[in-house]
Write an enzyme that holds these catalytic residues in place. Structure first.
Site, PDB file in Angstrom:
ATOM      1  N   ASP A 180      12.762  33.141 -47.857  1.00 46.30           N
ATOM      2  CA  ASP A 180      12.335  34.152 -48.141  1.00 46.30           C
ATOM      3  C   ASP A 180      12.972  35.005 -48.900  1.00 46.30           C
ATOM      4  O   ASP A 180      14.156  35.409 -48.471  1.00 46.30           O
ATOM      5  CB  ASP A 180      12.286  34.819 -45.949  1.00 46.30           C
ATOM      6  CG  ASP A 180      11.585  36.175 -46.316  1.00 46.30           C
ATOM      7  OD1 ASP A 180      11.493  36.846 -47.394  1.00 46.30           O
ATOM      8  OD2 ASP A 180      11.802  36.659 -45.315  1.00 46.30           O
ATOM      9  N   CYS A 218      10.681  45.224 -42.930  1.00 46.85           N
ATOM     10  CA  CYS A 218       9.803  44.427 -41.813  1.00 46.85           C
ATOM     11  C   CYS A 218       8.588  44.005 -41.617  1.00 46.85           C
ATOM     12  O   CYS A 218       8.055  45.336 -41.963  1.00 46.85           O
ATOM     13  CB  CYS A 218      10.599  44.263 -40.384  1.00 46.85           C
ATOM     14  SG  CYS A 218       9.543  42.401 -39.606  1.00 46.85           S
ATOM     15  N   GLY A 219       7.503  43.570 -41.648  1.00 51.29           N
ATOM     16  CA  GLY A 219       6.430  43.094 -42.146  1.00 51.29           C
ATOM     17  C   GLY A 219       5.376  43.716 -40.756  1.00 51.29           C
ATOM     18  O   GLY A 219       4.322  44.085 -40.534  1.00 51.29           O
ATOM     19  N   SER A 378       3.681  35.144 -35.156  1.00 53.23           N
ATOM     20  CA  SER A 378       5.106  35.727 -35.084  1.00 53.23           C
ATOM     21  C   SER A 378       5.620  35.850 -34.375  1.00 53.23           C
ATOM     22  O   SER A 378       4.624  36.670 -32.996  1.00 53.23           O
ATOM     23  CB  SER A 378       4.986  37.147 -36.309  1.00 53.23           C
ATOM     24  OG  SER A 378       5.995  37.927 -35.761  1.00 53.23           O
ATOM     25  N   SER A 380       6.631  38.715 -32.828  1.00 48.58           N
ATOM     26  CA  SER A 380       5.785  39.862 -32.535  1.00 48.58           C
ATOM     27  C   SER A 380       5.164  40.310 -32.446  1.00 48.58           C
ATOM     28  O   SER A 380       4.917  41.830 -31.391  1.00 48.58           O
ATOM     29  CB  SER A 380       6.832  41.280 -34.787  1.00 48.58           C
ATOM     30  OG  SER A 380       7.996  40.517 -34.156  1.00 48.58           O
ATOM     31  N   THR A 447       8.599  32.786 -37.235  1.00 46.82           N
ATOM     32  CA  THR A 447       9.615  33.309 -38.395  1.00 46.82           C
ATOM     33  C   THR A 447      11.264  33.331 -37.403  1.00 46.82           C
ATOM     34  O   THR A 447      12.396  32.594 -37.985  1.00 46.82           O
ATOM     35  CB  THR A 447       9.044  33.975 -39.072  1.00 46.82           C
ATOM     36  OG1 THR A 447       9.066  35.394 -37.785  1.00 46.82           O
ATOM     37  CG2 THR A 447       8.694  34.493 -39.703  1.00 46.82           C
TER      38      THR A 447
END
Length: 541
Positions: A180, A218-219, A378, A380, A447
């Site tokens: 990344d 952050c995405g 993710s 997230s 990730t």
């Protein structure tokens, strides 16, 4: 996979023999067989050697996926070389091959765990040098894993075991890293310079996103600001030039778009003719029709469909995109990237939903049929809640009676043994298979798994060790599990290179070598146990 053909050993052996003849008696202490063995133990001399090898592997995997979507690839993010090493050792132990198993280098984890500033958010505030440094560190640890395993094989060969075929056909722990680079850490020249450092450290695949470098988020956070296509293409070009300069002709570029969740742009590109890329980008910008007399001093105005419009600009100077334009922007971003040198796509999504991902990918495939995704599985996402919600909708559409479920509280432990839970977990289990088949996902990655597992394990060990269980918490939940599951680092001295170092010292100093191994080395306690296990296995057979 014949990664280390026997000719490598024989070639090294002959080279050292020739050198001994050339330098005469001063080289008497050098044994050609030992030197050749050490050459084989360290197949990859530089990061560029690694990048060439892994780029070829990744290209092969991409071609295989194009013919069979069940042949997708996977990785997990690792924030330290030791973590990556133990992951790949475990992969070889459990699956007997590293085929289609990669590593991911997460900018989020570099920021959170590897910056000299201390823990940072994922906003490109960490040092650029931290990224290539971690790549190098990871490959140093993987090369050490090769050296330890091959050294063991050579010792077994010396002791009369028939392991020559295992040496000749040895499969390395070295696998591709998708690395990344965030938004490129500056302008395209900065991106080019950092890319070179990453490639020189061993990276064969560079992932870059279309956010503004100095406002990167952050995405999975709000406030994302994207750049016009021309700016992003310049960075794709910079990465390709870096690959070509360093001789990695088949290096991989992963183009990530954050447009699904991004509602802002920093720049309004200049359109040269109707319908060009800049014109398409500008068409997504929210604007209000005005009369020229209504324009304020220093307003920015556009002509759109023969009318004068004023783009909506925030107090910070950023421009807003039209609501509901995000999916169209994602599709245009992806098509444009693939038409301008990118090899793989990355689409950040708000939830892990195969149908939603497939909807976007199928639109892209109408223009670029072999479009492939790298997808972030993710942490997230609340996977449990997302998939229970999806299962709830499925069951409801099938006419199931759902009155037993509180739709606003599906995470509740009371549902863990319910039909809803079973269905949701079954869909999570096959998410990667479904995504590879239906949504063009070539590579699935998590990730931040090792960030979360470290926190979870420390939580559990801390609770027991500092409580009434004391040392039992460590012995029962850590060491005993390491022994019974054959985790390599239970012999932590050996894993750190102690046995390898002893063997090398013997080559260098002969009988005079002062070695760490011996009767008083407490690691022998685990060796005895290991031998007992072997006897038990023979008796069981």
């Amino acid at each position: 996979m014949k990664n280390l053909p026997q000719t490598n050993y024989r070639s090294a052996l002959q080279t050292v023999k020739n050198l001994k003849k050339k330098y005469g008696e001063t080289w008497n202490a050098i044994h050609p067989e030992s030197a050749a063995r050490m050459v084989v133990q360290n197949r990859f001399k530089t990061g560029l050697d690694i990048a060439k090898h892994t780029a070829a592997l990744m290209r092969k995997d991409m071609a295989e996926y194009d013919t069979d979507s069940s042949k997708y690839t996977q990785s997990m993010g690792c924030w330290h070389g030791f973590v990556a090493q133990q992951k790949m050792i475990a992969v070889k132990k459990h699956y007997k091959t590293t085929n289609k198993k990669y590593l991911y280098l997460s900018g989020w984890m570099v920021a959170a765990l590897r910056s000299e500033f201390g823990p940072l958010p994922d906003q490109s505030m960490h040092e650029k040098t931290a990224v290539p440094s971690l790549i190098k560190e990871i490959y140093d640890f993987l090369r050490q894993a090769d050296a330890i395993e091959l050294n063991d094989l050579f010792k077994r060969l010396e002791n009369g075991e028939d392991v020559q075929d295992q040496i000749d056909n040895y499969e390395t722990h070295i696998v591709p890293i998708i690395a990344d680079i965030d938004a490129g850490f500056g302008n395209e020249e900065a991106t080019y310079l950092l890319t070179k450092k990453m490639i020189e450290a061993g990276a064969c695949a560079i992932q870059i996103e279309n956010q503004v470098s100095d406002a990167k988020q952050c995405g999975h956070q709000d406030g994302k600001v994207t750049v016009p296509h021309e700016d992003f293409i310049a960075k794709l070009n910079a990465i390709r030039y870096a690959f070509l300069e360093l001789g990695i002709d088949d290096g991989i570029i992963v183009a990530r778009t954050d447009s699904e969740g991004a509602g802002l742009t920093q720049k309004l590109p200049v359109s040269q003719e109707p319908g060009d890329l800049a014109s398409k980008y500008l068409a997504f910008v929210e604007a209000e029709e005005i009369m020229i007399n209504d324009a304020k001093e220093d307003d920015v105005l556009l002509k759109r469909d023969g009318k004068l419009v004023r783009p909506v600009r925030l107090a910070n100077g950023l421009y807003k995109f039209k609501k509901g334009s995000n999916i169209d922007r994602v599709v245009l971003d992806c098509i444009t990237s693939l038409q301008n040198g990118a090899d793989l796509l990355w689409i950040e999504t708000p939830t892990p939903n195969v149908k939603q991902i497939a909807h976007m990918v199928n639109r892209i495939k109408e223009v670029v049929p072999n479009a492939k995704l790298v997808y972030n599985n993710s942490p997230s996402f609340n996977w449990t809640l997302n998939f229970r919600n999806q299962a709830y909708e499925e069951m409801l559409s099938e006419g199931e009676n759902m009155t037993a479920y509180d739709r606003n509280n599906l995470m509740d432990v009371q549902y863990d043994d319910s039909e809803l839970c079973y269905r949701a977990d079954a869909n999570i289990r096959k998410f990667q298979i479904d995504g590879a088949r239906d949504a063009g996902i070539f590579h699935h990655l998590i990730t931040l798994p090792t960030y979360h597992t470290t926190a979870l394990h420390m939580n559990d060990l801390t609770e027991g060790y500092f409580g009434e269980e004391g040392m039992l918490a460590y012995v029962r939940d850590v060491q005993r599990q390491e022994i019974r599951k054959g985790v390599s680092c239970v012999k932590h001295q050996r894993m750190a290179g102690s046995d390898l170092g002893d063997d090398h010292k013997t080559l260098f100093a002969g009988d005079k070598a002062l070695k760490a191994g011996g009767k008083k080395n407490t690691s022998n306690q685990f060796e005895v146990k290991s031998k007992a296990n072997k006897v038990q296995k023979k008796l069981s057979a």
